[in-house]
Design a protein around this motif. Structure first.
Motif, mmCIF file in Angstrom:
data_model
loop_
_atom_site.group_PDB
_atom_site.id
_atom_site.type_symbol
_atom_site.label_atom_id
_atom_site.label_comp_id
_atom_site.label_asym_id
_atom_site.label_seq_id
_atom_site.Cartn_x
_atom_site.Cartn_y
_atom_site.Cartn_z
ATOM 1 N N TRP A 428 0.824 -1.210 0.000
ATOM 2 C CA TRP A 428 0.000 0.000 0.000
ATOM 3 C C TRP A 428 0.859 1.262 0.000
ATOM 4 O O TRP A 428 0.597 2.215 -0.743
ATOM 5 C CB TRP A 428 -0.934 -0.017 1.203
ATOM 6 N N GLN A 429 1.883 1.267 0.848
ATOM 7 C CA GLN A 429 2.747 2.440 0.928
ATOM 8 C C GLN A 429 3.545 2.664 -0.353
ATOM 9 O O GLN A 429 3.877 3.804 -0.695
ATOM 10 C CB GLN A 429 3.695 2.294 2.132
ATOM 11 N N ASN A 431 2.303 2.038 -3.212
ATOM 12 C CA ASN A 431 1.291 2.254 -4.249
ATOM 13 C C ASN A 431 1.206 1.082 -5.229
ATOM 14 O O ASN A 431 0.893 1.253 -6.407
ATOM 15 C CB ASN A 431 1.568 3.557 -5.014
ATOM 16 N N ARG A 433 -0.922 -1.458 -6.104
ATOM 17 C CA ARG A 433 -2.297 -1.897 -5.925
ATOM 18 C C ARG A 433 -2.499 -3.348 -6.351
ATOM 19 O O ARG A 433 -3.318 -4.059 -5.786
ATOM 20 C CB ARG A 433 -3.244 -0.990 -6.721
ATOM 21 N N TYR A 452 -10.026 2.345 -1.147
ATOM 22 C CA TYR A 452 -9.647 1.522 -2.297
ATOM 23 C C TYR A 452 -10.366 0.186 -2.209
ATOM 24 O O TYR A 452 -10.560 -0.365 -1.120
ATOM 25 C CB TYR A 452 -8.129 1.302 -2.329
#
Length: 500
Positions: A428-429, A431, A433, A452
């Protein structure tokens, strides 16, 4: 008859002095105790989450119960009934003389082990502690079905299952094989997920830090050994009544001295159990490195890393010994009752923190939006402050939360965050996905808002083991009926004693 009325009245007073917080409404939130009215049937509640299934089968049981009634009602009823069971067990183990029996009842219901565990939020461990003297008494008197049903209730928590089975097997003279078989059944909701989690590479711990953090702790004026002899010494100093920080634990040594007065008439089996429980707790205190080795190399040892918990095995012997102080030693029996009360004189008032809360602990709209999908909360820890109380995150009971499980004690990391949570947070950190979805996460929440969503499938709920556990009282009753039928067939001219 007069004594029985006194015993009943005193038992009612002792029970009410401890369980009074559970007689009010509201959901229960205090440290390790988090009981919502309506927990959901999530994978983690049935032992299928990211962490070891330490709360199985209790969480799954409450999730099933919540389909028909608020789970808090059931827990509160169990607390009251179990405390009554403690008083009953004390009466059964005593010599039925007035002062010794009153002392035994007081000790069984309101000893430091029970009070400190309640203040830590270990409600199901307290249920086991309250039932253990009654389990021992029933086993010594050959009441097999009663023993099996009591151990079933104690097995809400793995600790209760193991100590209940142990006491039953040690104290029973017959039907040990059936008892062992039922014991295995009681342990399945915890043991099977634990084995699966081990092979899956679930959460790890720092063994030495865990052994040191959860070792028995010294209390004011008596040190660690004195605290243990008085049935205290829980690792968390905050889970202790204020009086014990002021030296009132000294009266626990008086209780221990009174135990020694009545120990000669206590069944040796109970004494052995007490020595084992006390001995392991003392060993863990004196040799944390050896305890760390056990945590690292012995499967299931982590269940007893909180080694003071093993004092629970000493409760039947302590209660029986206090209750069997010779009738001619009236002064000693009176002193025993005074010492028992004075070792935690503020027990009742300290438990006020356990009263239920009427605050809204979770956002029902958010829970509905998440549904059965697995959710990563970016900014919620294992423990959160809710309604001014530090407690387990309520969302972990109503949604499939990807859990960290990290635990830090005195600045030392004891439980390392689960690998899946670490991977999810890193993805998540960064990015990434796609990695979030590949980890099975369907929803990401930040600030109690969905930020999300993915197309990841929902997890399966492993409800079968807990459902089988819930059927085990019926299996126990059928086993007892089969035994009685065989006895009648073996002795057709003699009616067997029905120890029900």
């Amino acid at each position: 008859m007069r004594n029985r009325l006194v015993f009943s009245a005193f038992s009612a007073a002792a029970v009410l002095a401890v369980v009074w917080p559970f007689l009010f409404g509201g959901q229960l939130a205090w440290r390790d105790m988090l009981i919502l009215d309506y927990p959901q049937m999530t994978a983690s509640n049935f032992g299928g989450g990211d962490l070891f299934a330490r709360n199985a089968p209790q969480d799954g049981f409450l999730s099933i119960i919540a389909v028909v009634m608020p789970a808090t009602w059931v827990v509160k009823a169990l607390m009251v009934a179990s405390a009554v069971g403690a008083a009953t067990g004390a009466w059964w183990l005593s010599n039925k003389e007035l002062l010794p029996t009153l002392s035994a009842i007081a000790l069984a219901v309101a000893n430091p082990f029970v009070i400190e565990r309640l203040l830590q939020g270990h409600w199901s461990v307290v249920i086991a502690a309250w039932l253990l003297p009654l389990i021992a008494a029933a086993a010594l008197n050959g009441r097999a079905l009663l023993v099996w049903l009591l151990v079933f209730v104690a097995s809400l928590t793995p600790t209760g299952a193991l100590v209940g089975i142990t006491v039953a097997l040690v104290c029973m003279n017959r039907h040990r094989l059936v008892t062992l078989g039922l014991g295995v059944l009681y342990l399945l909701p915890w043991a099977i997920p634990g084995i699966i989690a081990t092979f899956r590479g679930a959460q790890d711990m720092n063994p030495l830090a865990a052994a040191q953090a959860f070792a028995p702790r010294a209390e004011e004026a008596v040190g660690t050994l004195g605290a243990l002899l008085g049935l205290g010494g829980i690792w968390n100093a905050d889970a202790v009544p204020d009086s014990r920080h002021l030296g009132f634990a000294l009266f626990g040594l008086g209780v221990f001295a009174c135990v020694l007065l009545g120990i000669r008439s206590v069944p040796k089996r109970l004494i052995v159990l007490a020595l084992v429980g006390m001995g392991i707790a003392i060993f863990a205190w004196l040799a944390p490195a050896a305890m760390a080795w056990a945590l690292e190399h012995i499967p299931g040892a982590g269940l007893f890393r909180d080694s003071q918990k093993l004092l629970i095995l000493a409760l039947p012997a302590y209660v029986a010994a206090i209750g069997r102080i010779p009738a001619k030693q009236t002064i000693a029996a009176a002193c025993a009752l005074g010492f028992i009360i004075l070792q935690t004189p503020d027990a009742s008032s300290s438990l006020a923190a356990l009263r239920g809360t009427h605050a809204q602990l979770v956002d029902p709209d958010l829970v509905r939006e998440i549904g059965s999908r697995e959710v990563l909360f970016v900014d919620r820890d294992t423990l959160v402050t809710t309604d001014g109380r530090l407690a387990i995150d309520p969302y972990s009971k109503v949604v499939n939360k990807v859990e960290s499980g990290q635990l830090t004690v005195d600045g030392e990391v004891v439980d390392i965050p689960s690998p899946r949570w670490q991977a999810a947070m890193t993805a998540w950190q960064n990015n990434n996905r796609k990695a979030v979805e590949e980890l099975g996460i369907g929803v990401v929440v930040e600030g109690e808002e969905i930020v999300y969503e993915t197309a990841a499938s929902t997890p399966k709920v492993p409800w079968i083991l807990t459902s089988l556990w819930m059927l085990s009282p019926l299996i126990a009753a059928l086993a007892r009926a089969a035994i009685l039928r065989n006895e009648r067939q073996s002795n057709p001219t003699k009616s067997p004693e029905q120890n029900l």
